[in-house]
Design an enzyme around this catalytic site. Structure first.
Site, short mmCIF file in Angstrom:
data_model
loop_
_atom_site.label_atom_id
_atom_site.label_comp_id
_atom_site.label_asym_id
_atom_site.label_seq_id
_atom_site.Cartn_x
_atom_site.Cartn_y
_atom_site.Cartn_z
N GLY A 99 -11.42 -4.62 -13.07
CA GLY A 99 -12.62 -4.12 -13.73
C GLY A 99 -12.34 -3.57 -15.11
N ARG A 100 -11.10 -3.11 -15.28
CA ARG A 100 -10.74 -2.53 -16.59
C ARG A 100 -9.32 -2.94 -16.98
NH1 ARG A 100 -9.04 3.71 -15.72
NH2 ARG A 100 -8.22 3.56 -13.62
N ASP A 132 -16.83 1.85 -16.70
CA ASP A 132 -16.91 1.62 -18.16
C ASP A 132 -15.76 0.76 -18.68
OD1 ASP A 132 -14.76 3.34 -18.02
OD2 ASP A 132 -15.72 4.99 -19.09
N ARG A 183 1.47 -2.62 -19.11
CA ARG A 183 2.26 -2.54 -17.88
C ARG A 183 3.03 -3.84 -17.65
NH1 ARG A 183 -0.96 -0.67 -12.61
NH2 ARG A 183 -1.78 -2.78 -12.51
N ARG A 190 -1.37 -9.18 -4.84
CA ARG A 190 -1.50 -8.07 -3.89
C ARG A 190 -2.12 -8.59 -2.61
NH1 ARG A 190 -4.34 -4.63 -8.12
NH2 ARG A 190 -3.92 -6.08 -9.78
N ASP A 269 -5.78 -3.49 -2.12
CA ASP A 269 -5.68 -4.02 -3.49
C ASP A 269 -4.55 -3.35 -4.26
OD1 ASP A 269 -7.59 -1.81 -3.16
OD2 ASP A 269 -7.71 -1.85 -5.35
N ASN A 270 -3.93 -2.33 -3.67
CA ASN A 270 -2.82 -1.65 -4.34
C ASN A 270 -1.50 -1.86 -3.60
OD1 ASN A 270 -4.57 -0.71 -6.28
ND2 ASN A 270 -4.88 1.27 -5.31
N ASP A 279 -0.06 0.82 -9.30
CA ASP A 279 -1.29 1.61 -9.48
C ASP A 279 -1.10 3.08 -9.17
OD1 ASP A 279 -2.91 -0.08 -10.73
OD2 ASP A 279 -4.28 -0.45 -9.08
P1 AMP Z 1 -7.88 1.51 -8.42
O1 AMP Z 1 -8.33 2.56 -7.47
O2 AMP Z 1 -7.45 2.04 -9.77
O3 AMP Z 1 -6.88 0.59 -7.84
O4 AMP Z 1 -9.19 0.66 -8.78
C1 AMP Z 1 -9.98 0.05 -7.82
C2 AMP Z 1 -10.99 -0.88 -8.46
O5 AMP Z 1 -11.87 -0.16 -9.34
C3 AMP Z 1 -10.39 -1.99 -9.30
O6 AMP Z 1 -11.18 -3.12 -9.10
C4 AMP Z 1 -10.51 -1.46 -10.72
O7 AMP Z 1 -10.55 -2.50 -11.66
C5 AMP Z 1 -11.85 -0.73 -10.65
N1 AMP Z 1 -11.96 0.35 -11.65
C6 AMP Z 1 -11.38 1.57 -11.63
N2 AMP Z 1 -11.75 2.29 -12.71
C7 AMP Z 1 -12.59 1.51 -13.44
C8 AMP Z 1 -13.32 1.67 -14.67
N3 AMP Z 1 -13.26 2.80 -15.38
N4 AMP Z 1 -14.09 0.65 -15.09
C9 AMP Z 1 -14.16 -0.50 -14.39
N5 AMP Z 1 -13.51 -0.72 -13.24
C10 AMP Z 1 -12.73 0.27 -12.76
MG MG Z 2 -5.78 -0.91 -8.07
#
Ligand code: AMP
Ligand code: MG
Length: 497
Positions: A99-100, A132, A183, A190, A269-270, A279
């Site tokens: 997502g980001r 965002d 990174r 994953r 996913d991690n 992550d």
């Molecule tokens: P994470 O917990 O960091 O592994 O993220 C889980 C999911 O949320 C992944 O699909 C990320 O891409 C998405 N995500 C986390 N933060 C954001 C953000 N600020 N904007 C868009 N997607 C996000």
């Molecule tokens: Mg993640």
């Protein structure tokens, strides 16, 4: 939403391939990083740059910094957002994805290995949902600090090449300075990648009949090449891949446990296929030894508490097995039997790594380590940790120095334990090699990130130097060796920041 067009250059001193995008187009969405209005390099990992065959001096130039945030890409590169699914705190999300984040491409290092170059905080993608797409300085530096500490501790991990402040203000609870983390990973495959591929292959008839197989082949080639030879075995290469991932994750989580690392978000996913830690969100190192410890603000049930990490890894691996079932056997019952047997390999593998690790930490080598007395000594030491809750890292340093007695509540139990332990002739050098003196201490990480967020990078440098050198007592790094003062209180970290 459309991706911005990013300038390419034929003259950048970097070549990026796009094997992931070529092999697995269903999982790769062409995308570009958002333009950083005023990129400023906050920290560059010079030794890693050299290891990757990148010129640190060039990375510090304007073009280099634009490259590090994905705003100038070498000709032929094909940045993509990766699609994946995931169980988050047990609940399934069929479409997560970057997502980001973006995979800029794969880099071939001077020694011939392939590494992903990846951005975090590079702008919204079609997977952003309500987010965002951005990241802020503090959490990106936290990933930098903690992943580099893990690397120095010898724990398999993704690495941090750089953190660049974007010059954009990002709205969190309060406005914060935006940042991109660059990174490096042996890949970003994953468990959730396999869950996504399985759903796509199953859900859309024969439009993607071989997607799961292609993903397996890609993962095998990249991480577990021996699995390719398992063609004559029941379950074939897919099962051999699964077994290799089970082993890699069992070893990995044992390493975490031995250094007191709490990941905090062990969602599927991690969890990587390579066996690298990935992550770094609400993660932190344990101070007082307590298996119920969590640091994450959202982990109210303690699902990912320190002591729960081994069963949670096993749970995540069961989800990987489910995704791979059709490749294990045409008959589902047979496939489940094969998967179950393979997954049963997790516990003994984990226990062996944990036991071996503790014997080494207590300096029990060779004959001393294999004796029956050694097993009892390890168990009883763990019982002391459980009842007295000493600071894990410094307690072992004190044990090495002969001063641990000053840090226990029950001196009588400790004295009798110590006598039995000493009778086994513990190897002090082995202890020194296996018990770090310096881990990222929460109060010092917090201090450095708070200062950096306010524009003061002064505390970050010494912190990075201290965690890059975890072994052996050092007068230079005295301040980095102890637990937080009591005034620091309960430590809480936050996700998605
Ligand atoms: P994470 O917990 O960091 O592994 O993220 C889980 C999911 O949320 C992944 O699909 C990320 O891409 C998405 N995500 C986390 N933060 C954001 C953000 N600020 N904007 C868009 N997607 C996000
Ligand atoms: Mg993640």
């Amino acid at each position: 939403m459309t991706a911005e067009t990013v300038p390419t250059s034929p003259t950048l001193p970097v070549t990026l391939s796009h094997r992931f995008a070529d092999d697995l187009p269903e999982l790769a969405l062409d995308w570009q990083a958002e333009t950083a209005p005023a990129p400023q390099l906050l920290v560059l990992n010079q030794p890693l740059a050299v290891e990757l065959g990148l010129d640190p001096a060039w990375l510090r130039t304007d073009d280099g910094v634009r490259f590090l945030v994905g705003n100038l890409v070498p000709e032929g590169a094909r940045p993509v957002a990766q699609a994946y699914a995931g169980h988050q705190f047990g609940g399934y999300s069929p479409r997560l994805g970057d997502g980001r984040a973006l995979l800029l491409g794969e880099l071939t290092t001077p020694d011939g290995t392939l590494r992903d170059l990846h951005l975090k905080g590079s702008g919204r993608t079609p997977f952003a949902r309500g987010g965002d797409g951005l990241a802020v300085v503090g959490p990106m530096l936290r990933e930098y600090v903690v992943s580099e500490a893990m690397h120095a501790l010898g724990v398999p991990t993704t690495r941090a090449l750089a953190v660049v402040a974007t010059g954009r203000t990002v709205q969190r609870e309060v406005p914060m300075p935006g940042a991109v983390l660059t990174r490096v990973a042996s890949s970003h495959l994953r468990v959730g990648s396999f869950q996504y591929a399985r759903a796509l292959a199953g859900g859309e008839g024969d439009r993607h009949p071989d997607l799961l197989r292609r993903l397996v082949d890609h993962a095998v080639a990249r991480h577990h090449p021996d699995a390719a030879h398992a063609t004559d075995r029941p379950g074939g290469p897919a099962l051999a891949l699964f077994e290799a991932v089970v082993a890699a994750q069992a070893d990995l989580v044992a390493r975490w446990m031995l250094v007191g690392f709490v990941h905090g978000v062990m969602n599927t996913d991690n969890v990587t296929i390579s066996g690298e830690t990935i992550d770094y969100g609400p993660c932190a190192f344990l101070e007082a030894f307590d298996p119920t410890t969590t640091f994450s603000s959202i982990d109210e049930g303690g699902r990912y508490a320190y002591g729960n990490q081994p069963p949670m890894a096993e749970w995540d691996l069961a989800r990987l097995a489910e995704a791979l079932l059709p490749l294990f056997h045409d008959d589902e019952a047979e496939a489940i039997t094969l998967a179950t047997t393979a997954l049963q390999g997790f516990r003994p593998r984990y226990s062996q790594a944990w036991d071996d690790g503790w014997r080494a930490k207590l300096g029990l080598a060779d004959e001393a380590a294999t004796s029956e007395a050694a097993a009892g000594v390890v168990d009883d030491f763990l019982a002391i940790l459980q009842t007295d809750h000493p600071d894990l890292t410094s307690f072992l340093v004190h044990l090495h120095a002969g001063t641990a007695r000053d840090h226990v509540l029950d001196v009588v139990t400790f004295d009798s334990w110590q006598q039995r332990w000493e009778s086994l002739g513990p190897d002090r050098d082995l202890m020194e090699r296996t018990n770090p003196v310096r881990v990222p201490r929460n109060h010092l990480v917090e201090e450095a990130l708070t200062a950096a967020t306010a524009g003061d990078l002064a505390p970050l440098g010494p912190l990075l130097a201290a965690i890059a050198s975890p072994w052996g007592e050092s007068a230079d790094f005295q301040a980095y060796a102890g637990a937080a003062p009591d005034t620091f209180g309960q430590y809480t970290t936050y996700c998605g920041t």
